[in-house]
Scaffold this motif. Structure first.
Motif, PDB file in Angstrom:
ATOM      1  N   ARG A   1      25.675  34.816  38.308  1.00 23.19           N
ATOM      2  CA  ARG A   1      26.467  35.744  37.738  1.00 23.19           C
ATOM      3  C   ARG A   1      27.818  35.071  37.454  1.00 23.19           C
ATOM      4  O   ARG A   1      28.544  34.508  38.186  1.00 23.19           O
ATOM      5  N   ASP A   2      28.389  35.476  36.271  1.00 20.43           N
ATOM      6  CA  ASP A   2      29.993  35.148  36.072  1.00 20.43           C
ATOM      7  C   ASP A   2      31.080  35.881  36.507  1.00 20.43           C
ATOM      8  O   ASP A   2      32.075  35.369  36.729  1.00 20.43           O
ATOM      9  N   GLY A   3      30.860  37.077  36.905  1.00 23.42           N
ATOM     10  CA  GLY A   3      31.883  38.107  37.464  1.00 23.42           C
ATOM     11  C   GLY A   3      31.129  38.602  38.701  1.00 23.42           C
ATOM     12  O   GLY A   3      30.336  38.087  39.390  1.00 23.42           O
ATOM     13  N   GLY A   4      32.081  39.727  39.291  1.00 23.10           N
ATOM     14  CA  GLY A   4      31.639  40.411  40.321  1.00 23.10           C
ATOM     15  C   GLY A   4      30.324  41.151  40.165  1.00 23.10           C
ATOM     16  O   GLY A   4      29.934  41.665  39.039  1.00 23.10           O
ATOM     17  N   TYR A   5      29.753  41.686  41.325  1.00 23.61           N
ATOM     18  CA  TYR A   5      28.360  42.210  41.373  1.00 23.61           C
ATOM     19  C   TYR A   5      28.634  43.665  41.151  1.00 23.61           C
ATOM     20  O   TYR A   5      27.852  44.485  40.292  1.00 23.61           O
ATOM     21  N   TYR A   6      29.977  44.249  41.238  1.00 19.82           N
ATOM     22  CA  TYR A   6      30.325  45.511  40.659  1.00 19.82           C
ATOM     23  C   TYR A   6      31.535  45.531  39.946  1.00 19.82           C
ATOM     24  O   TYR A   6      32.556  44.790  40.143  1.00 19.82           O
ATOM     25  N   ASP A   7      31.573  46.556  38.990  1.00 17.74           N
ATOM     26  CA  ASP A   7      33.018  46.751  38.642  1.00 17.74           C
ATOM     27  C   ASP A   7      33.948  47.424  39.724  1.00 17.74           C
ATOM     28  O   ASP A   7      33.442  48.235  40.610  1.00 17.74           O
ATOM     29  N   ASP A   8      35.312  46.797  39.342  1.00 15.06           N
ATOM     30  CA  ASP A   8      36.161  47.492  40.590  1.00 15.06           C
ATOM     31  C   ASP A   8      36.168  48.983  40.797  1.00 15.06           C
ATOM     32  O   ASP A   8      36.102  49.348  42.093  1.00 15.06           O
ATOM     33  N   ALA A   9      36.029  49.707  39.706  1.00 12.77           N
ATOM     34  CA  ALA A   9      35.906  51.202  39.906  1.00 12.77           C
ATOM     35  C   ALA A   9      34.668  51.731  40.594  1.00 12.77           C
ATOM     36  O   ALA A   9      34.581  52.607  41.112  1.00 12.77           O
TER      37      ALA A   9
END
Length: 319
Positions: free
Chosen positions: A219-227
């Motif tokens: 994946r390019d970003g995190g597994y979860y959104d910060d929220a």
């Protein structure tokens, strides 16, 4: 059915008089095999063999199976025993064949299938017996203590844990994972925030295990959104809970935090928690503090009095 009561009777007899499917949860710690002699005719723990001990406990929990709701759970604390412990293995003093100072020889002096100094395997003998009876054996929780009872042994590690078996009547049952969830480790949160390269070995299927975990997919970003980042994780099956002092004349009181953890996970607010081996009343004390009701069954009248004084306002019944 009357609740918030202590019943001064044999566990099996008292359970036989309770209505079917009437309690939500059972949290209990029966007397351990060959450990303490309470001087009562109907006591459990002083049977001649482990098999007799297991049979008696299986009969008690068979009756509990009827009393427990279909979505109920049993949290069973049990520890092991060594063959030969208590009378120096196979040695018997010829001057005191019945034991010194009037004390009988240890019940675990000779166990069929075990050599002197063998660990008998009491917890698993009981767990397998209950599974055969129809219970679902859902988890073997390790209760670890940083302040265990000191031991003088020089040929093995000192014991610092006991078993808590989680058993249920059905495949699906009441279990509040959120109530006992643990704080999410900072390292886990950091893994959730990181991107995942295609070069990681974990992005490939592990032989024999099938699909790749979602967390490990590229994946390019995190597994979860910060929220949406979780703050807790599912509770693990090793519980580090130290024993705590108890001034009353009971030598096997488990810590309230242990009972509280089981009750939070296994009994809804306003529900009924049963302990057929009530002892000094720890289960009742924990239930009352968490807005649950309790039923305690205890053979020893002196322990019933201790529990009643400890909990406060508890009713006492001989029926």
């Amino acid at each position: 059915m009357k609740t918030d009561v202590i019943i001064n009777r044999d566990a099996l007899c008292a359970l036989q008089e309770l209505p079917s499917e009437s309690v939500h949860c059972c949290v209990t710690s029966p007397p351990y095999f060959a450990l303490r002699d309470y001087g009562l005719d109907a006591q459990i723990g002083q049977e001649d063999t482990p098999e007799q001990y297991i049979d008696r406990l299986t009969a008690v929990f068979g009756e509990l199976y009827r009393v427990l709701r279909k979505d109920g759970t049993l949290w069973l604390n049990i520890a092991d025993t060594y063959c030969g412990t208590g009378n120096k293995g196979g040695y018997a003093d010829p001057k005191n064949p019945k034991g010194r100072t009037g004390q009988g020889l240890a019940r675990n002096s000779r166990v069929t299938g075990c050599k002197q100094k063998d660990l008998i395997g009491i917890p698993w003998l009981l767990a397998f017996s209950l599974r055969e009876q129809g219970w679902y054996l859902r988890s073997d929780i390790i209760w670890q203590k940083q302040n265990p009872m000191p031991e003088s042994c020089k040929d093995r590690p000192t014991r610092c844990y006991e078993h808590i078996f989680l058993l249920s009547k059905e495949k699906k049952y009441y279990y509040d994972a959120a109530a006992i969830a643990e704080p999410l480790a900072p390292t886990t949160a950091e893994r959730y925030r990181r991107a995942r390269s295609t070069n990681s070995k974990y992005t490939q299927e592990i032989p024999g295990q099938g699909k790749v975990q979602g967390l490990n997919r590229p994946r390019d970003g995190g597994y979860y959104d910060d929220a949406l980042m979780p703050t807790t994780r599912n509770k693990r099956d090793v519980w580090l809970i130290n024993t705590v002092p108890y001034k009353g004349a009971h030598f096997a009181a488990f810590p309230p935090k242990l009972a509280e953890t089981c009750i939070l996970a296994g009994c809804p607010k306003g529900g009924i928690v049963l302990d057929p081996f009530f002892g000094s009343g720890t289960t009742g004390l924990a239930a009352k503090s968490l807005d649950r009701h309790y039923i305690g069954i205890e053979l020893n009248a002196e322990y019933c009095a201790l529990a009643r004084a400890r909990i406060g306002g508890a009713g006492l019944s001989n029926n």
